[in-house]
Enzyme design. Structure first.
Site, PDB file in Angstrom:
ATOM      1  N   LYS A  73       0.965  -1.165   0.125  1.00 13.94           N
ATOM      2  CA  LYS A  73      -0.047   0.107   0.120  1.00 13.94           C
ATOM      3  C   LYS A  73       0.815   1.406  -0.018  1.00 13.94           C
ATOM      4  O   LYS A  73       0.733   2.263  -0.957  1.00 13.94           O
ATOM      5  CB  LYS A  73      -0.881   0.127   1.121  1.00 13.94           C
ATOM      6  N   THR A  75       3.951   1.353  -1.066  1.00  5.87           N
ATOM      7  CA  THR A  75       4.527   1.556  -2.233  1.00  5.87           C
ATOM      8  C   THR A  75       3.570   1.966  -3.169  1.00  5.87           C
ATOM      9  O   THR A  75       4.147   2.898  -4.137  1.00  5.87           O
ATOM     10  CB  THR A  75       5.051   0.081  -2.707  1.00  5.87           C
ATOM     11  N   ARG A  96       2.630   7.770   7.144  1.00  8.24           N
ATOM     12  CA  ARG A  96       2.639   7.582   8.593  1.00  8.24           C
ATOM     13  C   ARG A  96       4.370   7.161   8.680  1.00  8.24           C
ATOM     14  O   ARG A  96       4.806   6.595   7.773  1.00  8.24           O
ATOM     15  CB  ARG A  96       1.905   6.259   8.927  1.00  8.24           C
ATOM     16  N   LYS A 107       7.769  -6.649   9.599  1.00  9.32           N
ATOM     17  CA  LYS A 107       7.839  -5.594   8.394  1.00  9.32           C
ATOM     18  C   LYS A 107       9.458  -5.441   7.655  1.00  9.32           C
ATOM     19  O   LYS A 107       9.428  -5.372   6.582  1.00  9.32           O
ATOM     20  CB  LYS A 107       7.283  -4.210   8.782  1.00  9.32           C
ATOM     21  N   ALA A 275      -3.619   0.720  12.554  1.00  7.22           N
ATOM     22  CA  ALA A 275      -4.834   0.610  12.313  1.00  7.22           C
ATOM     23  C   ALA A 275      -5.834  -0.522  12.744  1.00  7.22           C
ATOM     24  O   ALA A 275      -6.850  -0.438  12.781  1.00  7.22           O
ATOM     25  CB  ALA A 275      -4.738   0.501  10.607  1.00  7.22           C
ATOM     26  N   PHE A 303      -3.616  -1.021   6.753  1.00  7.41           N
ATOM     27  CA  PHE A 303      -4.375  -2.160   6.427  1.00  7.41           C
ATOM     28  C   PHE A 303      -5.652  -2.218   5.482  1.00  7.41           C
ATOM     29  O   PHE A 303      -5.396  -1.204   4.488  1.00  7.41           O
ATOM     30  CB  PHE A 303      -4.744  -2.873   7.721  1.00  7.41           C
ATOM     31  N   PHE A 383       3.214  -8.213  -8.437  1.00 10.02           N
ATOM     32  CA  PHE A 383       4.519  -8.853  -7.683  1.00 10.02           C
ATOM     33  C   PHE A 383       5.260  -9.801  -8.562  1.00 10.02           C
ATOM     34  O   PHE A 383       4.777 -10.176  -9.541  1.00 10.02           O
ATOM     35  CB  PHE A 383       4.170  -9.664  -6.649  1.00 10.02           C
ATOM     36  N   TRP A 411       6.774  -0.778  -8.188  1.00  6.70           N
ATOM     37  CA  TRP A 411       7.933  -1.274  -7.495  1.00  6.70           C
ATOM     38  C   TRP A 411       9.181  -1.363  -8.433  1.00  6.70           C
ATOM     39  O   TRP A 411      10.302  -0.976  -8.172  1.00  6.70           O
ATOM     40  CB  TRP A 411       7.434  -2.761  -6.663  1.00  6.70           C
TER      41      TRP A 411
END
Length: 557
Positions: A73, A75, A96, A107, A275, A303, A383, A411
């Site tokens: 998200k 990214t 954030r 993460k 969140a 999220f 991806f 990405w």
């Protein structure tokens, strides 16, 4: 692992950053408003910012229910902002700040990825400008002052069994969830049960993120309920008379942080409540500053749209008196397959049937956003292991159902990989929006919870269990039952059971406690097994981090 083996970090380290003064000039921020933290980071002194102009169009980036590794998200948010910049739009992005606990846990970093990152990523991920440390110190100073008041004669008649205010630390540390403090005799304090939360769960974090200026910050801190006395009446920070001291500790943290994307788009990275246990949005100040400077402001909420997205629109938008002009829902092939029944270890295997089965989850998120009066755009974040057949199946499904959708390849390509997505979002911005929160706070907390449970989660009913019935009575007794509700729920499912994937319907939402957060201005409703102090996984990301022989970081991603 070395930096060269980590593509995100390698890309960030190879990038030549522009001086932060140049980024500020591009954003329209005067040089005398910058408080420099080195060459590439600055805080913005809000006292030096002039009157806001016509607010920019606001784009909110949310997501479907994510897999444990996340769906990119941040990214997508960064890449989309860079795409707008490439199209000649004066763009600001507001994100954030990453929390150290999750970075060391799962993460490994939270500044985007590949060629869609905010930089310098090492600094942002590790300590940054010290905002989270300031929040931690302010929170724990308040905890010490509460305990000291009890120890020094207890003039406020605080019941030690009903102290609500916990200490916090920016580490995922399950050992601190439940502890006993004050042992060692009368000189050491009053023994009582206590526990730690993670920093992002602190009400101080929520207060900082919703405050509009220093005066509002101090007022919100004053309203915080820290305990109850022996007569079961609330005790606030105002009664402790320490709101000035706590505000003093936060005065610098309230100023937003200015950095840049790899594409040179100005980025405000500020605040970071979770969140699933808080409201999941960056600060009101950063969002308003982004809206006052650019043509388009791009922001995100944590999220899925059932968590951060719902809270952005029901809590932050309500307090800020604004709403999104467009909403982007980030989806991935792997998440769709997981919601279609594929196990985590098999997500790299092509499975179109499971993908189509998993679109039930994405459909529900689209329908949820529409309930707020906004037509969303789906960003299919690509991806490396996605197959052409899977991508085509997902995009064809969206087209067949009349949903706006575009492939996002930020990405690998940065802003260039989101030009089609940007076109779709620009079209959505030009369409009329009838945004409104989905419940009226005047109808009471029970109505708010039931509306979210049934409309957003697909539940058939709400059950109040454990401490919740008594907490509900206490809310009504004190007149706190007409505030917005902040649902603390698993991010992996629409239900309170993380194993129920897809789009479950007819389930029961269990509310196990209701915690008033008067400073933040909402009530937290705890559901399921969501904890305010996470633990570390068996193989934490910290195992792969360190410094190489040149003193360069590795292991962040």
């Amino acid at each position: 692992m070395t930096a060269s083996e980590n593509p995100d970090l390698k890309i960030a380290q190879a990038h030549t950053l522009k001086p932060i003064g140049e980024i500020a000039e591009k954003a329209g921020i005067p040089e005398d408003a910058l408080i420099h933290y080195g060459k590439h980071i600055a805080k913005v002194d809000m006292k030096k910012i002039g009157e806001p102009k016509e607010p920019a169009k606001l784009v909110l980036v949310s997501a479907l229910s994510p897999t444990p590794a996340g769906e990119g998200k941040s990214t997508t948010t960064v890449g989309l902002a860079d795409a707008f910049s490439l199209k000649g739009k004066n763009t600001m992005v507001a994100l954030r700040e990453p929390a150290l606990g999750p970075i060391m846990g799962v993460k490994g970093g939270a500044t985007g990825g590949g060629y869609a990152q905010v930089v310098p990523m090492e600094n942002i991920n590790l300590h940054f400008t010290g905002d989270f440390h300031a929040i931690q110190i302010a929170n724990n100073t308040l905890a010490a002052l509460v305990d000291n008041s009890i120890h020094q004669g207890n003039p406020l008649n605080i019941d030690p069994r009903r102290v609500q205010w916990k200490r916090v630390v920016d580490v995922n540390d399950r050992e601190l969830r439940n502890i006993v403090v004050g042992l060692g005799g009368p000189a050491q304090g009053v023994p009582r049960e206590d526990g730690f939360d993670i920093v992002v769960a602190s009400e101080i974090m929520a207060v900082l993120c919703l405050a509009t200026d220093l005066k509002d910050l101090e007022k919100r801190i004053s309203d915080i309920v820290v305990a109850y006395n022996y007569d079961r009446e609330p005790v606030t920070v105002r009664e402790l008379e320490v709101q000035g001291a706590i505000t003093l500790l936060l005065k610098d943290a309230l100023n937003p942080n200015l950095v840049q994307t790899l594409g040179g788009t100005p980025a405000l990275v500020h605040g970071g409540p979770f969140a699933n246990i808080a409201h999941g949005c960056n600060t009101m100040i950063a969002t308003n500053l982004a809206r006052s400077l650019g043509d388009i402001a791009v922001t995100e909420a944590g999220f899925g749209s059932d968590l951060g997205g719902e809270k952005f629109m029901d809590i932050k938008s309500r307090f800020g008196d604004f709403g999104p002009d467009a909403v982007v829902i980030v989806a991935t092939v792997r998440a769709l397959k997981m919601h279609g029944g594929v196990k985590k270890d098999d997500l790299n295997t092509e499975n179109v049937d499971a993908l189509l089965e998993g679109t039930s989850n994405l459909r529900k998120h689209v329908e949820n956003v529409r309930k707020f009066g906004v037509e969303p755009v789906i960003a299919l974040n690509r991806f490396p292991n996605d197959t052409e057949k899977e991508i085509k199946a997902a995009l064809d499904w969206a087209e067949e159902n009349g949903f706006k959708a575009a492939l996002s390849e930020v990405w690998a390509k940065g802003g260039e990989g989101a030009l089609e997505l940007a076109d779709q979002v620009l079209k959505a911005i030009d369409e009329p929006v009838k945004f409104a929160p989905i419940y009226d706070t005047e109808d009471g907390i029970e109505n708010a919870i039931e509306t979210i449970a049934k409309e957003i989660y697909g539940a058939s009913e709400v059950q109040y269990v454990g401490s919740a019935p008594a907490a509900l009575r206490r809310l009504k007794k004190n007149g706190w039952d007409k505030m917005p509700v902040c649902m603390a729920k698993t991010q992996y499912s629409f239900s309170d059971d993380p194993t129920k994937l897809g789009a479950p319907e007819g389930h029961v939402l269990h509310i196990r406690d209701l915690i008033p957060k008067l400073g933040a201005g909402f009530v937290v409703a705890l559901t399921g097994d969501v904890m305010t102090m996470p633990g570390l996984p068996k193989q934490p990301a910290a195992l792969r981090m360190g410094l190489d022989d040149n003193g360069e970081a590795f292991g962040l991603f």
